[in-house]
Enzyme design. Structure first.
Site, mmCIF file in Angstrom:
data_model
loop_
_atom_site.group_PDB
_atom_site.id
_atom_site.type_symbol
_atom_site.label_atom_id
_atom_site.label_comp_id
_atom_site.label_asym_id
_atom_site.label_seq_id
_atom_site.Cartn_x
_atom_site.Cartn_y
_atom_site.Cartn_z
ATOM 1 N N LYS A 103 0.715 3.303 -2.355
ATOM 2 C CA LYS A 103 0.418 3.314 -3.786
ATOM 3 C C LYS A 103 -0.487 4.501 -4.080
ATOM 4 O O LYS A 103 -1.559 4.640 -3.491
ATOM 5 C CB LYS A 103 -0.254 2.012 -4.199
ATOM 6 C CG LYS A 103 -0.597 1.961 -5.674
ATOM 7 C CD LYS A 103 -1.162 0.613 -6.073
ATOM 8 C CE LYS A 103 -1.537 0.598 -7.539
ATOM 9 N NZ LYS A 103 -2.185 -0.653 -7.926
ATOM 10 N N LYS B 7 5.046 3.030 -4.767
ATOM 11 C CA LYS B 7 4.725 3.051 -6.193
ATOM 12 C C LYS B 7 3.899 4.271 -6.542
ATOM 13 O O LYS B 7 2.943 4.542 -5.830
ATOM 14 C CB LYS B 7 3.917 1.779 -6.495
ATOM 15 C CG LYS B 7 3.398 1.695 -7.892
ATOM 16 C CD LYS B 7 2.579 0.447 -8.043
ATOM 17 C CE LYS B 7 2.018 0.445 -9.444
ATOM 18 N NZ LYS B 7 1.109 -0.608 -9.678
HETATM 19 C C1 PBG Z 1 -3.315 -2.924 -10.178
HETATM 20 C C2 PBG Z 1 -2.003 -2.458 -10.689
HETATM 21 C C3 PBG Z 1 -1.750 -1.347 -11.511
HETATM 22 C C4 PBG Z 1 -0.383 -1.344 -11.743
HETATM 23 C C5 PBG Z 1 0.162 -2.433 -11.093
HETATM 24 N N1 PBG Z 1 -0.865 -3.104 -10.432
HETATM 25 C C6 PBG Z 1 -2.689 -0.384 -12.113
HETATM 26 C C7 PBG Z 1 -3.435 0.558 -11.258
HETATM 27 O O1 PBG Z 1 -3.399 0.487 -10.025
HETATM 28 O O2 PBG Z 1 -4.125 1.413 -11.811
HETATM 29 C C8 PBG Z 1 0.340 -0.330 -12.568
HETATM 30 C C9 PBG Z 1 1.708 -0.735 -12.994
HETATM 31 C C10 PBG Z 1 2.312 0.177 -14.000
HETATM 32 O O3 PBG Z 1 1.786 1.257 -14.327
HETATM 33 O O4 PBG Z 1 3.380 -0.189 -14.498
HETATM 34 N N2 PBG Z 1 -3.558 -4.256 -10.574
#
Ligand code: PBG
Length: 333
Positions: A205, A257
């Site tokens: 991520k 992601k």
């Molecule tokens: C963290 C989380 C995020 C997203 C999913 N889980 C935000 C981040 O890490 O800043 C982002 C999902 C998206 O942008 O569609 N809880």
């Protein structure tokens, strides 16, 4: 008679739709899609997220309705995010593991309404629930720097995951990028008797600007950034390390992601992973396609399907996408 004697004519297999369909290497199905959804506390009616047209902060009732619609379209899994009242946020994000917190309450309701007909996944991360917007416990190190404390945060993730399992989540999805989180959560779940609860690990991520619209979706006001825990977009190797660690720690699924800007990462992870690999087409990817579509600059439905096809072709077995229901309907024709 032709002027040439070409032996190889690749166009031969592209002559008509039936032949093209016959030789297609990648096929999308509604069963590939996971729909991320938002449920908010203290609202009377569902609220559209302005930077994500067609995506809503749901009330408990509208959530149930929307899940029903998704199930009818053939979706097999939804991923639930909770949006608490600002007044319920604190430094630790304690409403995340409260039985009557917005996320756990609604997980319980969905499990009761839908049983095992659709898999209920929970976001296992604290940023929606903390008043500072970070994914964990903020402290000061011995040099006076503000940091997110890894191991203290992991303890909270353990509590949160167990609370989600108790509420009825089939799948927990740790997305905070703390070291050791998967193993610790697996241990906590097993100790509480939840051997059957699945872990989908956000393994690779990135600290991505493509998450922008999500911040509006969950009403988060992050102070600073997440670059000390989410990965640097410049790197691919550490994605393989993160993925391997999560697999060793017991992840049932791994995930990459964002999706489209990271297809190279996805392809490499898919090559080495012995467990299913998911990819998350995030809020910013969705918003860009919507914006261009609404301006008439691209054919939105066609770009939606092509983006999903590309993500699957690169190696994703499952795709988390806000387009899940639209795409499932498009596949039905
Ligand atoms: C963290 C989380 C995020 C997203 C999913 N889980 C935000 C981040 O890490 O800043 C982002 C999902 C998206 O942008 O569609 N809880």
């Amino acid at each position: 008679m032709s002027a040439f004697e070409f032996t190889r004519r690749p166009r031969r297999l592209r002559q008509n739709p039936a032949l093209r369909e016959l030789v297609a290497e990648t096929r999308l199905s509604a069963a590939d899609f996971i729909l991320p959804m938002f449920v908010a506390d203290g609202i009377e009616e569902k609220r559209e997220i302005s930077s994500m047209p067609g995506v809503y902060q749901h009330t408990s009732d509208s959530l149930v309705q929307a899940v029903e619609e998704a199930a009818e379209a053939g979706i097999k899994c939804i991923d639930l995010f909770g949006v608490p009242l600002d007044s319920d946020k604190d430094a630790q994000g304690s409403v995340a593991w409260a039985e009557d917190g917005v996320l756990n309450r609604n997980l319980a309701r969905l499990r009761k309404e839908f049983g095992d007909d659709i898999m209920i996944m929970a976001d296992t991360c604290l940023d929606e629930f903390t008043d500072h917007g970070h994914c964990g416990v903020v402290t000061t190190d011995r040099h006076g720097n503000t940091i997110v404390d890894n191991d203290e945060t992991v303890k909270l993730y353990q509590q949160m995951a167990v609370a989600q399992a108790e509420a009825g989540a089939h799948i927990v999805s740790p997305s905070g990028m703390m070291d050791g989180q998967i193993g610790a959560i697996r241990q906590a779940l097993d100790a509480a008797g939840f051997q059957d609860v699945v872990i989908m690990a956000y393994s690779a991520k990135y600290a991505s600007s493509f998450f922008g619209p999500f911040r509006e979706a969950v009403g988060s006001s992050l102070q600073g950034d997440r670059r000390t825990y989410q990965q640097d977009p410049a790197n691919v190797r550490e994605s393989l390390l993160e993925t391997q660690l999560d697999i060793d720690e017991g992840a049932d699924f791994v995930m990459v992601k964002p999706a489209m800007p990271y297809l190279d990462v996805l392809a490499k992870v898919a090559e080495m992973s012995p467990v299913p690999v998911a990819a998350y087409q995030v809020s910013g990817e969705y918003a860009m396609i919507q914006a261009a579509g609404r301006n008439g600059w691209v054919d939105q439905d066609a770009v939606m399907m092509e983006s999903l096809m590309s993500i699957k072709r690169a190696g994703a077995d499952q795709i988390l996408t806000y387009f899940a229901v639209d795409a499932a309907k498009a596949l039905k024709g």
